[in-house]
Write an enzyme that holds these catalytic residues in place. Structure first.
Site, PDB file in Angstrom:
ATOM      1  N   ASP A   1      39.116  41.197  44.174  1.00 29.76           N
ATOM      2  CA  ASP A   1      39.660  39.876  43.855  1.00 29.76           C
ATOM      3  C   ASP A   1      39.926  39.159  45.176  1.00 29.76           C
ATOM      4  O   ASP A   1      40.349  39.796  46.144  1.00 29.76           O
ATOM      5  CB  ASP A   1      40.963  39.979  43.050  1.00 29.76           C
ATOM      6  CG  ASP A   1      41.287  38.712  42.280  1.00 29.76           C
ATOM      7  OD1 ASP A   1      41.512  37.670  42.929  1.00 29.76           O
ATOM      8  OD2 ASP A   1      41.316  38.757  41.038  1.00 29.76           O
ATOM      9  N   ASN A   2      39.685  37.854  45.212  1.00 28.63           N
ATOM     10  CA  ASN A   2      39.953  37.098  46.438  1.00 28.63           C
ATOM     11  C   ASN A   2      41.209  36.236  46.331  1.00 28.63           C
ATOM     12  O   ASN A   2      41.496  35.433  47.221  1.00 28.63           O
ATOM     13  CB  ASN A   2      38.753  36.234  46.827  1.00 28.63           C
ATOM     14  CG  ASN A   2      38.401  35.198  45.771  1.00 28.63           C
ATOM     15  OD1 ASN A   2      39.079  35.079  44.747  1.00 28.63           O
ATOM     16  ND2 ASN A   2      37.340  34.454  46.010  1.00 28.63           N
TER      17      ASN A   2
ATOM     18  N   GLY B   1      43.951  34.626  41.096  1.00 23.15           N
ATOM     19  CA  GLY B   1      44.647  35.873  40.793  1.00 23.15           C
ATOM     20  C   GLY B   1      45.905  36.004  41.638  1.00 23.15           C
ATOM     21  O   GLY B   1      46.114  35.269  42.608  1.00 23.15           O
TER      22      GLY B   1
ATOM     23  N   LEU C   1      35.150  40.065  35.324  1.00 26.92           N
ATOM     24  CA  LEU C   1      36.108  39.037  34.918  1.00 26.92           C
ATOM     25  C   LEU C   1      36.256  37.934  35.959  1.00 26.92           C
ATOM     26  O   LEU C   1      36.958  36.950  35.722  1.00 26.92           O
ATOM     27  CB  LEU C   1      37.492  39.658  34.687  1.00 26.92           C
ATOM     28  CG  LEU C   1      37.745  40.507  33.441  1.00 26.92           C
ATOM     29  CD1 LEU C   1      37.002  41.831  33.476  1.00 26.92           C
ATOM     30  CD2 LEU C   1      39.240  40.787  33.303  1.00 26.92           C
TER      31      LEU C   1
ATOM     32  N   ASN D   1      25.218  38.998  41.857  1.00 32.29           N
ATOM     33  CA  ASN D   1      25.574  40.177  42.661  1.00 32.29           C
ATOM     34  C   ASN D   1      26.134  41.304  41.792  1.00 32.29           C
ATOM     35  O   ASN D   1      25.794  42.482  41.985  1.00 32.29           O
ATOM     36  CB  ASN D   1      26.608  39.791  43.719  1.00 32.29           C
ATOM     37  CG  ASN D   1      26.007  39.035  44.889  1.00 32.29           C
ATOM     38  OD1 ASN D   1      24.797  39.059  45.093  1.00 32.29           O
ATOM     39  ND2 ASN D   1      26.847  38.367  45.664  1.00 32.29           N
TER      40      ASN D   1
ATOM     41  N   TYR E   1      33.138  24.668  34.931  1.00 29.42           N
ATOM     42  CA  TYR E   1      33.524  25.935  34.296  1.00 29.42           C
ATOM     43  C   TYR E   1      32.653  26.215  33.074  1.00 29.42           C
ATOM     44  O   TYR E   1      32.110  27.314  32.932  1.00 29.42           O
ATOM     45  CB  TYR E   1      34.994  25.893  33.894  1.00 29.42           C
ATOM     46  CG  TYR E   1      35.535  27.232  33.461  1.00 29.42           C
ATOM     47  CD1 TYR E   1      35.881  28.199  34.398  1.00 29.42           C
ATOM     48  CD2 TYR E   1      35.702  27.538  32.113  1.00 29.42           C
ATOM     49  CE1 TYR E   1      36.377  29.440  34.007  1.00 29.42           C
ATOM     50  CE2 TYR E   1      36.199  28.773  31.714  1.00 29.42           C
ATOM     51  CZ  TYR E   1      36.535  29.713  32.657  1.00 29.42           C
ATOM     52  OH  TYR E   1      37.016  30.939  32.269  1.00 29.42           O
TER      53      TYR E   1
END
Length: 335
Positions: free
Chosen positions: A31-32, A36, A79, A105, A151
């Site tokens: 996660d970046n 999050g 996700l 990826n 989105y």
């Protein structure tokens, strides 16, 4: 099993990580922190079978991390994608890149690993529905250049990539279209309706309802979402798409009243302008996922109580357990 979770610091990803770790699986999370929460992954650091990499799935660092740990995953839960309506403009490019380069990826890692993959799409692919409820064959009412296109179209493109890898490479991949999920670990900065309402009610502020609040949503507690993931990745047909959410609707104004009662707040409801792109309704047809044995178990009363207690702990409010949280006439909404 050896399991990779992309976007593991969000609401669903962090709860999924904990469940799988508690079951004894080796869990690798990336996660970046674009949307999050670092708080969500810090709580997992005590597990010996847990590994984390701070990176975006579109970056070379993601590939390097997967190669470093062996590229031999049994399952991949994909996700990762920035979320939240307010972020559609702010993180427009990040959404598109995550859904295109990022998903490509992830699919290549899944193919190399011979892993089962579950991709989380969204009810946003249905746009402003002209058909209610929406089944998986409904192609939606969307605009490729509309205000929510980054989105909506990003998720639609990801679905196409997943289908391509199933057809060309025989990848065991399935897609779930998530409707509104809620529960513990939603970001305190999230401007979606429930995190906003709960914090406004706890502070005693007015609950800001867009327009008259007649628009409807369906809400599914995160543990039911995770049960749905297990059903689909274990029993679902490769290449198929499954709606996942609740089919019990509530208006935004009713939801505001429900939260005020659940918190025991004296807040009032305040009307604010409604964005033109705000969708009027969402309602999934759930026959496909129910055919796999899935059922919604947590009603809105219980789920909301759990979420409020979680928010109180994180905001350092007093927590009172086992409180009758809502007016009796509203309890049937999710039962």
């Amino acid at each position: 099993m050896k399991i990779l979770i992309t976007g593991g610091a969000g609401l669903v990803g962090s709860n999924l990580s904990k469940r799988l770790l508690d079951e004894g699986h080796s869990v690798f999370v990336v996660d970046n922190f674009t949307t999050g929460s670092e708080e969500n992954v810090k709580s997992l650091q005590g597990y010996e079978n847990y590994s984390f990499c701070e990176c975006g799935i579109e970056s070379p660092d993601f590939i390097k991390f997967c190669e470093k740990v062996g590229c031999d995953f049994d399952r991949i839960y994909h996700l990762a994608c920035p979320t939240g309506v307010p972020n559609i403009d702010i993180l427009a490019e990040e959404m598109l890149i995550s859904c295109s380069i990022g998903t490509l990826n992830v699919l290549r890692i899944a193919e190399k690993s011979k892993a089962r993959l579950l991709f989380t799409s969204s009810s946003e692919v249905y746009g402003e529905p002209e058909k209610t409820p929406q089944d998986e064959k409904y192609t939606g009412n969307v605009e490729t250049t509309g205000p929510r296109a980054n989105y909506e179209e990003g998720k639609r493109f990801s679905e196409t990539l997943v289908a391509h890898f199933v057809k060309k490479y025989g990848l065991h991949a399935v897609t779930v279209r998530l409707f509104n999920a809620y529960g513990p670990n939603m970001s305190l900065k999230d401007q979606r309706v429930l995190p906003r309402f709960i914090q406004q009610a706890l502070r005693g502020d007015g609950l800001t309802v867009q327009g008259e609040g007649s628009q409807t949503r369906t809400l599914c507690f995160v543990s039911d979402i995770l049960d749905g993931f297990e059903a689909v990745i274990s029993k679902g047909t490769p290449g198929e798409i499954y709606n996942l959410g609740s089919d019990s609707a509530i208006t935004i104004r009713e939801l505001a009243e429900f939260v005020i009662a659940a918190v025991g707040s004296e807040s009032e409801i305040v009307s604010v302008p409604r964005p033109e792109h705000d969708h009027s309704s969402r309602m999934p047809v759930l026959e496909k996922i129910r055919s796999l044995g899935w059922r919604q178990k947590v009603d809105l009363k219980l789920g909301l109580q759990k979420m409020i207690e979680n928010f109180k702990l994180r905001l350092e409010y007093p927590v009172v357990h086992n409180v009758d949280t809502a007016p009796q006439q509203r309890l049937s909404l999710q039962e």
